[in-house]
Design an enzyme around this catalytic site. Structure first.
Site, PDB file in Angstrom:
ATOM      1  N   TYR A  51      39.897  42.155  -9.906  1.00 57.76           N
ATOM      2  CA  TYR A  51      38.975  41.692  -8.856  1.00 57.76           C
ATOM      3  C   TYR A  51      39.655  40.627  -8.003  1.00 57.76           C
ATOM      4  O   TYR A  51      40.308  39.727  -8.533  1.00 57.76           O
ATOM      5  CB  TYR A  51      37.693  41.103  -9.468  1.00 57.76           C
ATOM      6  N   GLU A  53      38.091  39.343  -4.625  1.00 57.37           N
ATOM      7  CA  GLU A  53      37.296  39.101  -3.412  1.00 57.37           C
ATOM      8  C   GLU A  53      37.894  37.955  -2.610  1.00 57.37           C
ATOM      9  O   GLU A  53      38.321  36.941  -3.182  1.00 57.37           O
ATOM     10  CB  GLU A  53      35.848  38.752  -3.798  1.00 57.37           C
ATOM     11  N   ASP A 206      40.119  54.272  17.428  1.00 59.71           N
ATOM     12  CA  ASP A 206      40.125  54.752  16.041  1.00 59.71           C
ATOM     13  C   ASP A 206      41.218  55.816  15.978  1.00 59.71           C
ATOM     14  O   ASP A 206      41.016  56.958  16.381  1.00 59.71           O
ATOM     15  CB  ASP A 206      38.746  55.341  15.710  1.00 59.71           C
ATOM     16  N   THR A 232      42.255  55.394   9.274  1.00 58.03           N
ATOM     17  CA  THR A 232      42.314  55.760   7.864  1.00 58.03           C
ATOM     18  C   THR A 232      43.796  55.753   7.510  1.00 58.03           C
ATOM     19  O   THR A 232      44.655  55.665   8.395  1.00 58.03           O
ATOM     20  CB  THR A 232      41.764  57.180   7.614  1.00 58.03           C
ATOM     21  N   LYS A 235      45.616  60.428   6.411  1.00 62.79           N
ATOM     22  CA  LYS A 235      45.758  61.647   7.230  1.00 62.79           C
ATOM     23  C   LYS A 235      47.237  61.780   7.612  1.00 62.79           C
ATOM     24  O   LYS A 235      48.056  61.921   6.722  1.00 62.79           O
ATOM     25  CB  LYS A 235      44.812  61.570   8.424  1.00 62.79           C
ATOM     26  N   ARG A 241      43.936  57.240   0.108  1.00 56.13           N
ATOM     27  CA  ARG A 241      42.684  57.169   0.884  1.00 56.13           C
ATOM     28  C   ARG A 241      42.321  55.709   1.092  1.00 56.13           C
ATOM     29  O   ARG A 241      42.143  54.970   0.118  1.00 56.13           O
ATOM     30  CB  ARG A 241      41.522  57.806   0.102  1.00 56.13           C
TER      31      ARG A 241
HETATM   32  N1  PLP Z   1      37.591  58.203  12.149  1.00 55.97           N
HETATM   33  C1  PLP Z   1      38.055  59.421  12.458  1.00 55.97           C
HETATM   34  C2  PLP Z   1      38.580  59.649  13.843  1.00 55.97           C
HETATM   35  C3  PLP Z   1      38.041  60.436  11.509  1.00 55.97           C
HETATM   36  O1  PLP Z   1      38.480  61.656  11.840  1.00 55.97           O
HETATM   37  C4  PLP Z   1      37.544  60.156  10.213  1.00 55.97           C
HETATM   38  C5  PLP Z   1      37.502  61.174   9.158  1.00 55.97           C
HETATM   39  O2  PLP Z   1      37.769  62.303   9.272  1.00 55.97           O
HETATM   40  C6  PLP Z   1      37.056  58.890   9.959  1.00 55.97           C
HETATM   41  C7  PLP Z   1      37.084  57.924  10.946  1.00 55.97           C
HETATM   42  C8  PLP Z   1      36.369  58.558   8.662  1.00 55.97           C
HETATM   43  O3  PLP Z   1      37.197  58.399   7.644  1.00 55.97           O
HETATM   44  P1  PLP Z   1      36.641  58.395   6.140  1.00 55.97           P
HETATM   45  O4  PLP Z   1      36.315  59.815   5.849  1.00 55.97           O
HETATM   46  O5  PLP Z   1      37.799  57.871   5.404  1.00 55.97           O
HETATM   47  O6  PLP Z   1      35.440  57.511   6.110  1.00 55.97           O
END
Ligand code: PLP
Length: 433
Positions: A51, A53, A206, A232, A235, A241
């Site tokens: 842990y 935090e 994002d 993320t 990918k 993950r």
């Molecule tokens: N943002 C985008 C552009 C995504 O394609 C995804 C998932 O496919 C996410 C966020 C969300 O990711 P997670 O599934 O890890 O919550």
């Protein structure tokens, strides 16, 4: 202490089956990849027991000297992997995944019911960018904030920046989000920046899908124009993950992003960080700075172009006509079939991809397209030649789907029955006698 095979043969057997499935199929889901053994070793380590935090040096638990060392290392590698100056950018590596990372940003810079604009989900955006239908606020983002999604120009398959500009001028969002889950082209960041500045909005990217490509500089760099960048890590980046949030260190629109974002992650929305993931992420981010990683990402893009080229040769319609990145979006509607059926048939042939809505779709349940990505099979060493062959396999699956749909609709049998009961059918008399 027993190994998994001995301690829990049932779970071991399921993992073995999943491993076999992964290795015996053509993995073409654009958001998936095969991470390295080194990353998996870190993720499966004792780091999961701790842990911690808070942030390095400011923890709510004792015994964190090595966890601090790890998180600081991970942060440094994250900034280096994306070519960022430590004096200008900071990063939080604790988000549990992509959706929490995005919600943490919204929590940091918005008040409940503030207005946001992200790419609409049926046009390639992600749920967490504020998806809602006329009947329902589907995503938590659209429940807590007022969402007015922007869309693609259906004639070009590209973001309709003119319409976005007009809508933003009227709607006056506090946040504009770039980034997508199913968009085969780069975003026009300078244009998005201009629109955000004109209405006094924060600009966030994002880059979940393309973060590996950004690290390798094979697509445009969102950091040049955006205030905040989320991602993320599992990918195209090929890590464990998880999620990350990058933020400008200088205040933006009067907000100290560093403290607002760090506080939104903890104590705002999360508790203890997943230190095993942070360990795996640090390993991945070290690799993301290597020449091999750059070569891999170049191959991801070349493979995707080879796939797109062959599909176009075979007569397919691609949204936007092609791809700048790691995915293509095929519009199957001109063939009279949908993505759901093709996904199912290809699944039976050990080809794993996903149905996807395409601009103009009437139903989200039976979408008219499929999304095909190149990162995973590129990790397995595939080149343009194999991706050309993949297009041919997909084509075969589509042909079978068209045949199967004809058979399943009963129209073939109806035609046949019409014939056997017609006077032209030689056995008719004998049967009726
Ligand atoms: N943002 C985008 C552009 C995504 O394609 C995804 C998932 O496919 C996410 C966020 C969300 O990711 P997670 O599934 O890890 O919550």
């Amino acid at each position: 202490d027993h190994g998994l095979g001995e301690a829990d043969p049932e779970v071991r057997a399921i993992i073995n089956k999943e491993k076999e499935r992964q290795f015996k199929s053509l993995e073409l889901i654009a958001s998936e990849n095969f991470t390295s053994r080194a990353v998996m070793e870190a993720v499966g380590s004792c780091l999961t027991n701790k842990y911690s935090e808070g942030l390095p040096g400011k923890r709510y638990y004792g015994g964190n000297e090595y966890i601090d060392e790890l998180e600081i290392l991970c942060q440094k590698r994250a900034l280096a992997a994306f070519h960022l100056d430590e004096n200008k950018w900071g990063v939080n590596v604790q988000p549990l995944s992509g959706s929490p990372a995005n919600f943490e940003v919204y929590t940091a810079i918005l008040n409940p019911h503030d207005r946001i604009m992200g790419l609409d989900l049926p046009h390639g955006g992600h749920l967490s960018h504020g998806f809602m239908t006329p009947k329902r606020r589907v995503s938590g983002t659209s429940i807590y904030f007022e969402s007015m999604p922007y869309r693609l120009d259906e004639s070009t398959g590209l973001v309709d920046y003119d319409m976005l500009e007009k809508t933003a001028t009227l709607f006056r969002p506090k946040l504009i989000i770039c980034g997508a889950s199913a968009y085969p082209r780069d975003f026009d960041y300078p244009r998005m920046r201009k629109i955000a500045d004109a209405v006094g909005a924060f600009l966030m990217m994002d880059m979940a899908h393309i973060s590996g490509l950004v690290a390798a500089s094979v697509v445009a760099d969102p950091f040049e124009y955006c205030d905040i960048v989320t991602t993320t890590t599992h990918k195209s980046l090929r890590g464990p993950r998880g999620g990350m949030i990058f933020f400008k260190k200088d205040p933006v629109l009067g907000v100290d992003l560093e403290s607002a974002i760090n506080n939104a992650v903890f104590p705002g929305l999360q508790g203890g960080p997943h230190n095993h993931t942070i360990g795996g992420l640090a390993v991945c981010l070290q690799h993301a700075q290597s020449p091999e990683f750059k070569a891999y990402q170049n191959q991801v893009v070349s493979n995707c172009r080879a796939l797109a080229r062959r599909l176009v040769e075979l007569g397919y319609t691609l949204v936007s006509g092609g791809s700048d990145n790691h995915l293509v979006l095929v519009d199957l509607r001109p063939l009279g079939i949908d993505g759901a059926r093709v996904e199912k048939i290809l699944d039976m042939a050990s080809i794993t991809l996903n149905k996807n809505s395409v601009p103009g779709d009437k139903s989200a349940l039976v979408p008219g397209g499929i999304r095909i990505g190149s990162p995973a099979m590129t990790t397995r060493g595939f080149t343009e030649k194999e991706f050309t062959a993949i297009a041919d396999f997909i084509h075969e699956g589509v042909q079978i789907t068209i045949e199967a749909k004809g058979l399943a609709s009963g129209s073939k049998v109806q035609e046949f029955l019409k014939f056997v009961s017609s006077p032209d059918f030689p056995l008719t008399d004998k049967v009726s006698n």
